[in-house]
Design an enzyme around this catalytic site. Structure first.
Site, PDB file in Angstrom:
ATOM      1  N   ASN A   1     -23.578   7.698 -61.116  1.00 30.81           N
ATOM      2  CA  ASN A   1     -23.346   8.539 -62.293  1.00 30.81           C
ATOM      3  C   ASN A   1     -24.676   8.745 -63.011  1.00 30.81           C
ATOM      4  O   ASN A   1     -25.700   8.230 -62.580  1.00 30.81           O
ATOM      5  CB  ASN A   1     -22.279   7.919 -63.200  1.00 30.81           C
ATOM      6  CG  ASN A   1     -22.695   6.546 -63.688  1.00 30.81           C
ATOM      7  OD1 ASN A   1     -23.679   6.400 -64.414  1.00 30.81           O
ATOM      8  ND2 ASN A   1     -21.961   5.527 -63.267  1.00 30.81           N
TER       9      ASN A   1
ATOM     10  N   ASP B   1     -15.809   3.636 -61.916  1.00 28.92           N
ATOM     11  CA  ASP B   1     -14.401   3.240 -62.028  1.00 28.92           C
ATOM     12  C   ASP B   1     -13.776   2.964 -60.666  1.00 28.92           C
ATOM     13  O   ASP B   1     -12.782   2.266 -60.586  1.00 28.92           O
ATOM     14  CB  ASP B   1     -13.607   4.341 -62.751  1.00 28.92           C
ATOM     15  CG  ASP B   1     -13.990   4.406 -64.228  1.00 28.92           C
ATOM     16  OD1 ASP B   1     -14.207   3.333 -64.813  1.00 28.92           O
ATOM     17  OD2 ASP B   1     -14.100   5.517 -64.782  1.00 28.92           O
TER      18      ASP B   1
ATOM     19  N   LYS C   1     -23.263   4.736 -40.519  1.00 34.99           N
ATOM     20  CA  LYS C   1     -23.391   6.042 -41.174  1.00 34.99           C
ATOM     21  C   LYS C   1     -22.317   7.015 -40.670  1.00 34.99           C
ATOM     22  O   LYS C   1     -22.114   7.122 -39.462  1.00 34.99           O
ATOM     23  CB  LYS C   1     -24.788   6.599 -40.882  1.00 34.99           C
ATOM     24  CG  LYS C   1     -25.086   7.863 -41.622  1.00 34.99           C
ATOM     25  CD  LYS C   1     -26.443   8.422 -41.245  1.00 34.99           C
ATOM     26  CE  LYS C   1     -26.535   9.856 -41.733  1.00 34.99           C
ATOM     27  NZ  LYS C   1     -27.576  10.597 -41.078  1.00 34.99           N
TER      28      LYS C   1
ATOM     29  N   PRO D   1     -13.252  -3.603 -60.918  1.00 36.69           N
ATOM     30  CA  PRO D   1     -12.836  -4.488 -62.016  1.00 36.69           C
ATOM     31  C   PRO D   1     -13.355  -3.920 -63.334  1.00 36.69           C
ATOM     32  O   PRO D   1     -14.452  -3.354 -63.371  1.00 36.69           O
ATOM     33  CB  PRO D   1     -13.539  -5.814 -61.688  1.00 36.69           C
ATOM     34  CG  PRO D   1     -14.642  -5.461 -60.752  1.00 36.69           C
ATOM     35  CD  PRO D   1     -14.218  -4.215 -60.021  1.00 36.69           C
ATOM     36  N   ASP D   2     -12.558  -4.040 -64.399  1.00 30.91           N
ATOM     37  CA  ASP D   2     -13.044  -3.596 -65.711  1.00 30.91           C
ATOM     38  C   ASP D   2     -13.750  -4.775 -66.374  1.00 30.91           C
ATOM     39  O   ASP D   2     -13.110  -5.729 -66.835  1.00 30.91           O
ATOM     40  CB  ASP D   2     -11.884  -3.072 -66.572  1.00 30.91           C
ATOM     41  CG  ASP D   2     -12.411  -2.328 -67.780  1.00 30.91           C
ATOM     42  OD1 ASP D   2     -13.305  -2.872 -68.466  1.00 30.91           O
ATOM     43  OD2 ASP D   2     -11.972  -1.193 -68.027  1.00 30.91           O
ATOM     44  N   ILE D   3     -15.060  -4.708 -66.400  1.00 30.64           N
ATOM     45  CA  ILE D   3     -15.860  -5.848 -66.872  1.00 30.64           C
ATOM     46  C   ILE D   3     -15.593  -6.106 -68.357  1.00 30.64           C
ATOM     47  O   ILE D   3     -15.339  -7.238 -68.772  1.00 30.64           O
ATOM     48  CB  ILE D   3     -17.358  -5.592 -66.613  1.00 30.64           C
ATOM     49  CG1 ILE D   3     -17.572  -5.373 -65.105  1.00 30.64           C
ATOM     50  CG2 ILE D   3     -18.219  -6.736 -67.139  1.00 30.64           C
ATOM     51  CD1 ILE D   3     -18.944  -4.860 -64.738  1.00 30.64           C
TER      52      ILE D   3
ATOM     53  N   PHE E   1     -19.011   0.369 -75.049  1.00 28.04           N
ATOM     54  CA  PHE E   1     -19.431   1.740 -75.324  1.00 28.04           C
ATOM     55  C   PHE E   1     -18.305   2.646 -74.843  1.00 28.04           C
ATOM     56  O   PHE E   1     -17.569   2.278 -73.927  1.00 28.04           O
ATOM     57  CB  PHE E   1     -20.723   2.077 -74.576  1.00 28.04           C
ATOM     58  CG  PHE E   1     -21.972   1.708 -75.353  1.00 28.04           C
ATOM     59  CD1 PHE E   1     -22.290   0.384 -75.592  1.00 28.04           C
ATOM     60  CD2 PHE E   1     -22.811   2.706 -75.851  1.00 28.04           C
ATOM     61  CE1 PHE E   1     -23.427   0.043 -76.319  1.00 28.04           C
ATOM     62  CE2 PHE E   1     -23.958   2.374 -76.580  1.00 28.04           C
ATOM     63  CZ  PHE E   1     -24.255   1.044 -76.813  1.00 28.04           C
TER      64      PHE E   1
HETATM   65  N1  CTP Z   1     -16.528  -0.646 -68.476  1.00 26.87           N
HETATM   66  C1  CTP Z   1     -16.604  -1.826 -67.761  1.00 26.87           C
HETATM   67  N2  CTP Z   1     -16.123  -1.870 -66.503  1.00 26.87           N
HETATM   68  C2  CTP Z   1     -15.565  -0.783 -65.938  1.00 26.87           C
HETATM   69  C3  CTP Z   1     -15.484   0.422 -66.646  1.00 26.87           C
HETATM   70  C4  CTP Z   1     -15.981   0.472 -67.931  1.00 26.87           C
HETATM   71  O1  CTP Z   1     -17.115  -2.821 -68.282  1.00 26.87           O
HETATM   72  N3  CTP Z   1     -15.112  -0.865 -64.699  1.00 26.87           N
HETATM   73  C5  CTP Z   1     -17.002  -0.639 -69.861  1.00 26.87           C
HETATM   74  C6  CTP Z   1     -18.231   0.193 -70.112  1.00 26.87           C
HETATM   75  O2  CTP Z   1     -19.406  -0.591 -69.958  1.00 26.87           O
HETATM   76  C7  CTP Z   1     -18.032   0.614 -71.551  1.00 26.87           C
HETATM   77  C8  CTP Z   1     -16.531   0.724 -71.682  1.00 26.87           C
HETATM   78  O3  CTP Z   1     -15.999  -0.051 -70.633  1.00 26.87           O
HETATM   79  O4  CTP Z   1     -18.444  -0.381 -72.422  1.00 26.87           O
HETATM   80  C9  CTP Z   1     -15.966   2.095 -71.610  1.00 26.87           C
HETATM   81  O5  CTP Z   1     -16.440   2.779 -70.501  1.00 26.87           O
HETATM   82  P1  CTP Z   1     -16.070   4.301 -70.261  1.00 26.87           P
HETATM   83  O6  CTP Z   1     -16.728   4.770 -69.010  1.00 26.87           O
HETATM   84  O7  CTP Z   1     -16.267   5.080 -71.516  1.00 26.87           O
HETATM   85  O8  CTP Z   1     -14.519   4.236 -70.067  1.00 26.87           O
HETATM   86  P2  CTP Z   1     -13.602   3.837 -68.884  1.00 26.87           P
HETATM   87  O9  CTP Z   1     -13.053   2.486 -69.113  1.00 26.87           O
HETATM   88  O10 CTP Z   1     -14.304   4.029 -67.589  1.00 26.87           O
HETATM   89  O11 CTP Z   1     -12.408   4.858 -69.041  1.00 26.87           O
HETATM   90  P3  CTP Z   1     -12.418   6.457 -68.813  1.00 26.87           P
HETATM   91  O12 CTP Z   1     -13.393   6.717 -67.691  1.00 26.87           O
HETATM   92  O13 CTP Z   1     -11.000   6.722 -68.438  1.00 26.87           O
HETATM   93  O14 CTP Z   1     -12.822   7.087 -70.107  1.00 26.87           O
END
Ligand code: CTP
Length: 402
Positions: free
Chosen positions: A212, A280, A289, A305-307, A325
């Site tokens: 990204n 995500d 490859k 995983p959502d950290i 953020f």
């Molecule tokens: N974050 C995280 N781990 C993930 C996704 C997000 O720790 N797998 C944290 C980011 O570092 C940030 C916050 O979650 O602090 C929000 O990230 P953002 O990209 O705005 O949101 P998402 O949780 O990815 O949700 P969406 O893409 O649906 O807006």
């Protein structure tokens, strides 16, 4: 931190001199003493009487004034301070400082001083970005001159861009940080902070990956700002071009899973700031490859995983303050509030990442600090200034709650 500090404030000739009375008032409220040198240009924007009334001291203006020299020689004036602050610092006074010119009281004091010097530049955007000013800035930095600001925004000349003098709270914060550092400590001394930054790369096969647009500038600046306030900082960074901030322990990772694992290993910490743009989804990566063929391959995605949510889970080892953020392209504040609740973090720094916002990859950011109690909208600031403000807020929170 500013109690009993002696500040020699040099006011040069820029429109931002109108902010100086407020600066003096705030400095004195914090226990600092302020003595002013007002240049001829500065006196076009603010009167000596105002400065004298607010500083409670004589204002020095003239290099060849017999009375002033008899009362307080200009050498003594430049030495009887803990720091010399030039605010506003015009392009002209910066150039004179570089050249070592001493044709008035301000420049003479600057040349004669043996004390640290801080400048708060203020000028038109073209003057600020001119190679001459930028070269002067670099020279001053190599001479250990501290620089606060400038920030981006509407300029008094009608143009928009970088060149606005740092806001009074930011100058005060920079001075406080300077004195804390010179005392060998800060408000976050003794606290451990964990910061994530940058994008993650999710491999598709050995040569391709999903990424990204995150540059890591904001997250790295947060890590640096927390370290400046004395915290012991671990930065878990995805792939970026940003240099490792000084005084920070850095772990480099590539994928979301690696970032999660590195964060778990870096705990415990009292403060967590998740600024990384974590992918995500990860891909079920192929070992070899992918080759072009008859059939276009489909990407088999698995949620990462959502950290932030993981680190915010309630429990005895939950960090005392977890900040996330929110990168949004619509309904910024509403989505950030929802994100805060959903992920159970304490604060969310909401930023607009729509095309044209210049947030991803740019040097400035317009953010809103969303907490359980309030939404605070900050002006457009350099990412470093956003980081410094956030670190200040974190330090204030730590003082009250930890
Ligand atoms: N974050 C995280 N781990 C993930 C996704 C997000 O720790 N797998 C944290 C980011 O570092 C940030 C916050 O979650 O602090 C929000 O990230 P953002 O990209 O705005 O949101 P998402 O949780 O990815 O949700 P969406 O893409 O649906 O807006």
């Amino acid at each position: 931190m500013l109690e009993n500090r002696r500040i020699l404030l040099i006011v040069s000739g820029g429109i931002a001199a109108v902010k100086v009375p407020d600066l003096i008032r705030r400095l004195r409220e914090r226990g600092a003493s302020v003595r002013c040198i007002l240049t001829k240009g500065g006196a076009q924007f603010v009167t000596p009487l105002t400065l004298a009334a607010l500083s409670g001291d004589k204002v020095y203006q003239d290099l060849f004034s017999l009375t002033e020299e008899a009362e307080m020689g200009h050498i003594r004036l430049s030495r009887e301070a803990d720091i010399v602050l030039v605010a506003p610092a015009t392009a002209d006074i910066m150039a004179k400082m570089v050249a070592g010119q001493a044709d008035d009281l301000a420049t003479t004091a600057l040349l004669a001083t043996d004390k640290p010097v801080m400048i708060a530049p203020s000028m038109n955007v073209m003057m600020w970005t001119h190679p001459a000013t930028q070269a002067n800035l670099q020279t001053l930095k190599t001479r250990e001159v501290k620089v606060v600001g400038p920030s981006a925004g509407d300029l008094a000349c009608g143009e928009v861009g970088n060149g606005r003098m740092a806001e009074v709270p930011d100058i005060i914060a920079a001075l406080s940080r300077f004195f804390q550092k010179s005392d060998g400590q800060g408000p976050l001394t003794g606290f451990r902070a964990l910061v994530t930054s940058g994008p993650t790369h999710e491999p598709i096969d050995p040569v391709r990956y999903i990424a990204n647009r995150s540059s890591g500038k904001q997250g790295h600046a947060v890590a640096a700002a927390l370290a400046e306030l004395g915290a012991s900082v671990t930065l878990i960074s995805g792939p970026t071009h940003e240099p490792d901030p000084g005084g920070v322990k850095v772990t480099h990772v590539e994928t979301a899973r690696q970032m999660m694992k590195a964060c778990a290993e870096a705990l415990p910490a009292e403060i967590v700031v998740c600024a990384a743009a974590v992918a995500d989804w990860s891909v079920n990566a192929k070992e070899q490859k992918l080759k072009k063929g008859v059939k276009t391959p489909a990407l088999n995605l698995t949620e990462s995983p959502d950290i932030l949510a993981t680190l915010s889970q309630p429990g005895p080892s939950r960090p005392g303050l977890v900040v996330g953020f929110a990168a949004e392209t619509e309904n910024l504040i509403e989505n950030a509030q929802l994100k805060r609740a959903k992920k159970n973090c304490d604060w969310v720094v909401a930023n607009d990442v729509s095309p044209g916002s210049d947030t991803f990859g740019g040097d400035s950011n317009t953010v809103h600090l969303v907490t359980a109690e309030s939404v605070e909208s900050w002006p457009r600031l350099r990412k470093r200034a956003v980081a410094e403000r956030l670190a200040e807020r974190i330090a204030a929170y730590a003082e009250r709650h930890f």
